[in-house]
Design a protein around this motif. Sequence first.
Motif, PDB file in Angstrom:
ATOM      1  N   ILE A 354      15.499 -41.029 -14.789  1.00 25.20           N
ATOM      2  CA  ILE A 354      14.797 -42.196 -15.323  1.00 25.20           C
ATOM      3  C   ILE A 354      14.581 -42.045 -16.827  1.00 25.20           C
ATOM      4  O   ILE A 354      14.785 -42.990 -17.617  1.00 25.20           O
ATOM      5  N   ILE A 355      14.170 -40.835 -17.256  1.00 26.77           N
ATOM      6  CA  ILE A 355      13.953 -40.598 -18.693  1.00 26.77           C
ATOM      7  C   ILE A 355      15.247 -40.796 -19.465  1.00 26.77           C
ATOM      8  O   ILE A 355      15.291 -41.458 -20.517  1.00 26.77           O
ATOM      9  N   HIS A 356      16.335 -40.229 -18.922  1.00 27.65           N
ATOM     10  CA  HIS A 356      17.615 -40.345 -19.603  1.00 27.65           C
ATOM     11  C   HIS A 356      18.081 -41.804 -19.665  1.00 27.65           C
ATOM     12  O   HIS A 356      18.584 -42.280 -20.696  1.00 27.65           O
ATOM     13  N   SER A 357      17.885 -42.531 -18.552  1.00 30.14           N
ATOM     14  CA  SER A 357      18.277 -43.938 -18.523  1.00 30.14           C
ATOM     15  C   SER A 357      17.476 -44.756 -19.518  1.00 30.14           C
ATOM     16  O   SER A 357      18.026 -45.615 -20.237  1.00 30.14           O
ATOM     17  N   GLN A 358      16.182 -44.495 -19.594  1.00 33.66           N
ATOM     18  CA  GLN A 358      15.345 -45.253 -20.522  1.00 33.66           C
ATOM     19  C   GLN A 358      15.630 -44.876 -21.975  1.00 33.66           C
ATOM     20  O   GLN A 358      15.498 -45.716 -22.878  1.00 33.66           O
ATOM     21  N   CYS A 359      16.019 -43.637 -22.226  1.00 26.41           N
ATOM     22  CA  CYS A 359      16.437 -43.255 -23.577  1.00 26.41           C
ATOM     23  C   CYS A 359      17.667 -44.048 -24.012  1.00 26.41           C
ATOM     24  O   CYS A 359      17.762 -44.523 -25.149  1.00 26.41           O
ATOM     25  N   GLN A 360      18.611 -44.200 -23.082  1.00 22.18           N
ATOM     26  CA  GLN A 360      19.796 -44.981 -23.396  1.00 22.18           C
ATOM     27  C   GLN A 360      19.429 -46.448 -23.642  1.00 22.18           C
ATOM     28  O   GLN A 360      19.960 -47.099 -24.549  1.00 22.18           O
TER      29      GLN A 360
END
Length: 541
Positions: A354-360
């Motif tokens: 989720i963190i990685h997706s939201q960073c993108q």
Amino acid sequence: MSLPQTAPAATAVPQRRELYFFNLFRTLEAGILALVAFTPLGQMTVEILQLPILQATAVIYVGAAIGLLFATRRIGRRIRRLTAIGLLFDIFATGVALLAMNGGESGIAMFMVFNIGAGALILTPTASLGFALTAASTLIIEYLFNQLLFPGYARTAAEAMMFSVTYIGMAIMGQQLRRQMSESQALADKRGEELANLSELNELVIRRMRTGVLVVDGGHHIRLSNEAAWALMGNPSPDRRDLAEVAPSLHQSLWQWRQGRGEVPKAMTFAEGSPEVLPRFVALSLTDKLFLIFLDDSRIYSDRAEELTLSTLGRLSASIAHEIRNPLAAISYSTQLLEESTSMPDTDRRLLEIIHSQCQRMNGIVQNILGLARRERSQTESLELSGFIRRFVEEYRTNHPLETDVLQAVNPSRPLVAMVDPQHLHQVLTVLVHNALTYGREPGKPAQVSLGARTDGPNGPPLIEVLDRGPGIPARVAEQIFAPFFTTSEHGTGLGLYIAKQLCEANLCTLSYQSVPGGGSCFRITLPASQSLIQTETAHG
């Protein structure tokens, strides 16, 4: 283009005037010749050898001179022809008079000097020189004839030759003067046409100016006005020219300005529903006879201030977005390193995803803000809308827990394909769905939001709609929701819908608000019909 057509007509006016005075002088010459031929005073001055011939010539010459004088006022462009006819009569009368008289030859020959010079101002170079040579030949022939018939004739050959050279010289000088006059007249016509065009252009510019312009006299009567001024004053009747009647507040403000000469006029409104106006006064003369009034629409200054604010905001947003990139990249890189760990529980790994997706996603938002601030073009591609909407709803549910709220995708009956930037569309839908879930709910009830795509008619453009079942938006507020910095929430910035609309326009789409019968709101994205139809036909083919 109009100069060659107007120049002959304009040149004909001074030439007609010159011909008139020329014929008037010819009438005087004919009168003197008649005086010599018919009165004892003339017969006592010179010796008349052939009195009947001289009298007949004088009668013909007087009649021709008077006829040519009256014909000058009625001719059109036959000025040169009339001049040539007059010179023929002059040469004829001069030759006959020289043969019929003994004495006074120098005076008669002197008259022809003026006639040849005046004719050269009107005739062409060839014609004027031809008449000068004809007059010179007449003098020489007359001299030779008298020398043969009257051996004691007093005139000399030198006198005849000097007058002949004088005629030719007058013709040449007259042509030079005529050329200079023609050039001066052509230059004056050209300058006059340019001045007329400039005056017409100035009038058109003043008439079409957004700033109102009024010219009033010392009695505050309106002399001139443009369309903007008349519109700002409420479009009064054109017959009303008294400033005190048309705009009493402006009349009073002008009067106070004339008394003080330093007081700054205040903003005013002339009619109900008309915009606020800022007047400016200028005196056109020191005698207080004319005054120039500029009427500026206050909305122009508001638009300029808003444009400056938005420009500053764009630079500020670009600067902030640029600064966010560095920590965002560090977070994304750290997340990738943590994902490589083999001892991490599945729940933590899901949080890292989720963190990685939201960073993108945040990186995409930063890119969009930078692109909007730099006015970069969107990267459009062929996009199937139903699948995109379904994936968007699933992703939004995953990243934003809805609890009791409902967000559902409405699938169209057939595939819809359009040309649009997926990142821009994702950001626009995020803003619209977030607003619908936040504000589109009845008090104490969960929000019900649906996101779907359809076509506007059988062959119409594709539409993407975000609907809610909330209280709706009042008409007064709906007119301003896309304006920057406009918000009804204490915690809002008023930029979400503005940026969404800008992103839609960057993709040649339109974002609009539609009220829903029975309650609720609908935000509709309309994609361009031409591009979407081409893509649809390609997909079906």
